[in-house]
Scaffold this motif. Structure first.
Motif, PDB file in Angstrom:
ATOM      1  N   GLN A  36       0.822  -1.212   0.000  1.00  0.00           N
ATOM      2  CA  GLN A  36       0.000   0.000   0.000  1.00  0.00           C
ATOM      3  C   GLN A  36       0.856   1.262   0.000  1.00  0.00           C
ATOM      4  O   GLN A  36       0.376   2.348  -0.329  1.00  0.00           O
ATOM      5  CB  GLN A  36      -0.914  -0.010   1.233  1.00  0.00           C
ATOM      6  CG  GLN A  36      -1.920  -1.152   1.238  1.00  0.00           C
ATOM      7  CD  GLN A  36      -2.745  -1.186   2.519  1.00  0.00           C
ATOM      8  OE1 GLN A  36      -2.716  -0.255   3.311  1.00  0.00           O
ATOM      9  NE2 GLN A  36      -3.481  -2.269   2.728  1.00  0.00           N
ATOM     10  N   HIS A  37       2.124   1.112   0.374  1.00  0.00           N
ATOM     11  CA  HIS A  37       3.003   2.285   0.482  1.00  0.00           C
ATOM     12  C   HIS A  37       4.290   2.133  -0.331  1.00  0.00           C
ATOM     13  O   HIS A  37       5.029   3.112  -0.477  1.00  0.00           O
ATOM     14  CB  HIS A  37       3.355   2.528   1.952  1.00  0.00           C
ATOM     15  CG  HIS A  37       2.154   2.728   2.819  1.00  0.00           C
ATOM     16  ND1 HIS A  37       1.486   3.929   2.911  1.00  0.00           N
ATOM     17  CD2 HIS A  37       1.473   1.845   3.616  1.00  0.00           C
ATOM     18  CE1 HIS A  37       0.461   3.797   3.737  1.00  0.00           C
ATOM     19  NE2 HIS A  37       0.426   2.553   4.179  1.00  0.00           N
ATOM     20  N   TYR A  38       4.568   0.923  -0.821  1.00  0.00           N
ATOM     21  CA  TYR A  38       5.756   0.693  -1.630  1.00  0.00           C
ATOM     22  C   TYR A  38       5.340   0.153  -2.994  1.00  0.00           C
ATOM     23  O   TYR A  38       4.490  -0.737  -3.081  1.00  0.00           O
ATOM     24  CB  TYR A  38       6.695  -0.312  -0.952  1.00  0.00           C
ATOM     25  CG  TYR A  38       7.453   0.252   0.226  1.00  0.00           C
ATOM     26  CD1 TYR A  38       8.654   0.934   0.042  1.00  0.00           C
ATOM     27  CD2 TYR A  38       6.968   0.083   1.526  1.00  0.00           C
ATOM     28  CE1 TYR A  38       9.351   1.453   1.127  1.00  0.00           C
ATOM     29  CE2 TYR A  38       7.664   0.600   2.615  1.00  0.00           C
ATOM     30  CZ  TYR A  38       8.848   1.282   2.402  1.00  0.00           C
ATOM     31  OH  TYR A  38       9.539   1.804   3.481  1.00  0.00           O
ATOM     32  N   SER A  39       5.942   0.674  -4.050  1.00  0.00           N
ATOM     33  CA  SER A  39       5.686   0.166  -5.394  1.00  0.00           C
ATOM     34  C   SER A  39       6.331  -1.211  -5.540  1.00  0.00           C
ATOM     35  O   SER A  39       7.206  -1.589  -4.746  1.00  0.00           O
ATOM     36  CB  SER A  39       6.241   1.138  -6.438  1.00  0.00           C
ATOM     37  OG  SER A  39       7.630   1.331  -6.245  1.00  0.00           O
ATOM     38  N   PRO A  40       5.910  -2.000  -6.548  1.00  0.00           N
ATOM     39  CA  PRO A  40       6.400  -3.389  -6.670  1.00  0.00           C
ATOM     40  C   PRO A  40       7.917  -3.519  -6.705  1.00  0.00           C
ATOM     41  O   PRO A  40       8.496  -4.352  -5.994  1.00  0.00           O
ATOM     42  CB  PRO A  40       5.768  -3.850  -7.983  1.00  0.00           C
ATOM     43  CG  PRO A  40       4.519  -3.042  -8.109  1.00  0.00           C
ATOM     44  CD  PRO A  40       4.856  -1.706  -7.537  1.00  0.00           C
ATOM     45  N   LEU A  43       9.560  -2.422  -3.305  1.00  0.00           N
ATOM     46  CA  LEU A  43       9.305  -3.424  -2.270  1.00  0.00           C
ATOM     47  C   LEU A  43      10.204  -4.637  -2.462  1.00  0.00           C
ATOM     48  O   LEU A  43      10.761  -5.176  -1.494  1.00  0.00           O
ATOM     49  CB  LEU A  43       7.833  -3.843  -2.302  1.00  0.00           C
ATOM     50  CG  LEU A  43       7.394  -4.913  -1.302  1.00  0.00           C
ATOM     51  CD1 LEU A  43       7.704  -4.485   0.119  1.00  0.00           C
ATOM     52  CD2 LEU A  43       5.893  -5.200  -1.456  1.00  0.00           C
ATOM     53  N   ALA A  44      10.371  -5.071  -3.717  1.00  0.00           N
ATOM     54  CA  ALA A  44      11.247  -6.207  -3.994  1.00  0.00           C
ATOM     55  C   ALA A  44      12.686  -5.895  -3.605  1.00  0.00           C
ATOM     56  O   ALA A  44      13.362  -6.700  -2.953  1.00  0.00           O
ATOM     57  CB  ALA A  44      11.162  -6.591  -5.470  1.00  0.00           C
ATOM     58  N   LEU A  45      13.171  -4.712  -3.984  1.00  0.00           N
ATOM     59  CA  LEU A  45      14.553  -4.346  -3.671  1.00  0.00           C
ATOM     60  C   LEU A  45      14.759  -4.220  -2.167  1.00  0.00           C
ATOM     61  O   LEU A  45      15.751  -4.733  -1.623  1.00  0.00           O
ATOM     62  CB  LEU A  45      14.913  -3.029  -4.355  1.00  0.00           C
ATOM     63  CG  LEU A  45      16.324  -2.491  -4.069  1.00  0.00           C
ATOM     64  CD1 LEU A  45      17.392  -3.492  -4.469  1.00  0.00           C
ATOM     65  CD2 LEU A  45      16.538  -1.157  -4.777  1.00  0.00           C
ATOM     66  N   ALA A 203      16.119   1.585  -7.003  1.00  0.00           N
ATOM     67  CA  ALA A 203      16.695   2.165  -5.787  1.00  0.00           C
ATOM     68  C   ALA A 203      16.143   3.556  -5.503  1.00  0.00           C
ATOM     69  O   ALA A 203      15.858   3.893  -4.340  1.00  0.00           O
ATOM     70  CB  ALA A 203      18.218   2.206  -5.905  1.00  0.00           C
ATOM     71  N   GLY A 204      15.989   4.372  -6.527  1.00  0.00           N
ATOM     72  CA  GLY A 204      15.460   5.719  -6.324  1.00  0.00           C
ATOM     73  C   GLY A 204      14.053   5.696  -5.751  1.00  0.00           C
ATOM     74  O   GLY A 204      13.723   6.463  -4.832  1.00  0.00           O
ATOM     75  N   GLN A 205      13.209   4.790  -6.283  1.00  0.00           N
ATOM     76  CA  GLN A 205      11.848   4.657  -5.762  1.00  0.00           C
ATOM     77  C   GLN A 205      11.870   4.208  -4.309  1.00  0.00           C
ATOM     78  O   GLN A 205      11.088   4.696  -3.484  1.00  0.00           O
ATOM     79  CB  GLN A 205      11.064   3.643  -6.602  1.00  0.00           C
ATOM     80  CG  GLN A 205      10.772   4.086  -8.024  1.00  0.00           C
ATOM     81  CD  GLN A 205       9.996   3.034  -8.794  1.00  0.00           C
ATOM     82  OE1 GLN A 205       9.581   2.008  -8.232  1.00  0.00           O
ATOM     83  NE2 GLN A 205       9.800   3.264 -10.077  1.00  0.00           N
ATOM     84  N   LEU A 206      12.771   3.285  -3.984  1.00  0.00           N
ATOM     85  CA  LEU A 206      12.835   2.773  -2.619  1.00  0.00           C
ATOM     86  C   LEU A 206      13.178   3.886  -1.638  1.00  0.00           C
ATOM     87  O   LEU A 206      12.548   4.016  -0.580  1.00  0.00           O
ATOM     88  CB  LEU A 206      13.869   1.648  -2.522  1.00  0.00           C
ATOM     89  CG  LEU A 206      14.116   1.082  -1.121  1.00  0.00           C
ATOM     90  CD1 LEU A 206      12.838   0.494  -0.531  1.00  0.00           C
ATOM     91  CD2 LEU A 206      15.231   0.025  -1.160  1.00  0.00           C
ATOM     92  N   VAL A 207      14.158   4.698  -1.962  1.00  0.00           N
ATOM     93  CA  VAL A 207      14.562   5.787  -1.069  1.00  0.00           C
ATOM     94  C   VAL A 207      13.417   6.779  -0.874  1.00  0.00           C
ATOM     95  O   VAL A 207      13.097   7.192   0.257  1.00  0.00           O
ATOM     96  CB  VAL A 207      15.810   6.511  -1.629  1.00  0.00           C
ATOM     97  CG1 VAL A 207      16.115   7.760  -0.806  1.00  0.00           C
ATOM     98  CG2 VAL A 207      17.002   5.571  -1.638  1.00  0.00           C
ATOM     99  N   THR A 208      12.775   7.158  -1.974  1.00  0.00           N
ATOM    100  CA  THR A 208      11.683   8.136  -1.898  1.00  0.00           C
ATOM    101  C   THR A 208      10.508   7.596  -1.095  1.00  0.00           C
ATOM    102  O   THR A 208       9.943   8.290  -0.236  1.00  0.00           O
ATOM    103  CB  THR A 208      11.208   8.507  -3.316  1.00  0.00           C
ATOM    104  OG1 THR A 208      12.310   9.063  -4.044  1.00  0.00           O
ATOM    105  CG2 THR A 208      10.079   9.512  -3.262  1.00  0.00           C
TER     106      THR A 208
END
Length: 296
Positions: A36-40, A43-45, A203-208
């Motif tokens: 709900q808060h992390y994109s696919p 979330l995998a990374l 990685a960029g998505q994960l940090v954001t």
């Protein structure tokens, strides 16, 4: 004495498989919450990074080094497919369908394992296998139809879960030989590392997203990395090294039932009756395909 040893190893493999099944079932629920808060991809990374860190510490404590050279092809391919493609596809699919439905569709995987074994390992294509595949894919179609009222995105969710199942099947086929040349811990650790490398574009998505996500979502991400990934994938590899791929595939039949119970208790999600019928057909087809005539 040899018979006692083999019996003891079988018991350990069964226990390891049981740990895997329970933790993998819990993963479907945790993915639903964290998703709900992390994109696919993020979330995998994040899950893989938590897994690599956990496994790396264990590997250092145990003093195990690099896997044997002959193990690397299987580690690399299974790492990309199972730790990379599988996890991203499953995370995405679970954003479009409920956890129970995702778990039931994923269990087409053992049928695909049997199909690939017939082709790659020259085991042939017995009628029972073909009949079971037909039943399972009919079930997947019914699941898709039952969710079509939710729009094309729900059908896409089923397709993504089927992609995850196919990635899993191929990964099992190449992971099994790798376990002849490396330990379960080595195969899992370096496979997880390969998957993390494959997911680095996220990685960029994960940090954001980590900066904006609530603590509960991030804790679920960490849980996914430590338990359903680091622990459960290791116990899976341990058991797979001591039995056949078909037997291990059979143990996953319990996952959908556990997921439905967990998602009902924790998320309030229960698949509709038509979805349940389709999922049951998926499992029935897998059961038909996996049945073997006794050796005489």
């Amino acid at each position: 004495m040899q018979q006692i040893t083999e019996s003891r190893m079988d018991s350990r493999a069964l226990l390891a498989a049981g740990v895997t099944v329970v933790l993998w079932a819990s993963a479907f629920v945790a993915i639903r919450v964290a998703g709900q808060h992390y994109s696919p991809g993020a979330l995998a990374l994040g899950r893989l990074l938590a897994g690599v860190l956990t496994l790396g510490v264990i590997l250092l404590v145990r003093g195990e080094g690099l896997p044997g050279r002959k193990a690397w092809p299987g580690i690399a391919v299974s790492g990309v497919l199972w730790f990379g493609v599988y996890m991203v596809a499953l995370n995405w699919g679970e954003q479009l369908v409920d956890a129970g439905t995702a778990a039931m569709v994923i269990n087409v995987g053992p049928v695909l394992i049997a199909l690939l074994a017939g082709w790659v390992l020259k085991e042939g294509f017995p009628r029972r296998l073909l009949a079971g595949m037909g039943v399972s894919f009919a079930g997947a179609v019914i699941v898709g139809i039952s969710l079509s009222a939710g729009g094309a995105s729900s059908v896409l969710g089923v397709v993504l879960c089927l992609v995850a199942a196919a990635s899993w099947a191929v990964a099992i086929l190449v992971q099994k030989p790798a376990l002849r040349h490396a330990s379960a811990l080595q195969v899992t650790t370096f496979g997880c590392a390969v998957g993390a490398l494959a997911c680095l574009p996220f990685a960029g998505q994960l940090v954001t997203e980590a900066a904006a996500a609530p603590l509960s979502a991030t804790l679920n991400l960490v849980f996914l990395g430590v338990f359903p990934t680091a622990l459960a994938f290791t116990t899976w590899a341990y058991a797979l090294a001591r039995t056949t791929a078909g037997n291990m595939g059979a143990t996953t039949y319990a996952v959908p039932a556990l997921v439905v119970l967990m998602s009902w208790a924790l998320l309030g999600e229960v698949p509709g009756w038509l979805t349940f019928v389709g999922g049951a057909l998926c499992l029935a087809g897998v059961a038909i395909s996996s049945r073997r005539r006794p050796v005489t």
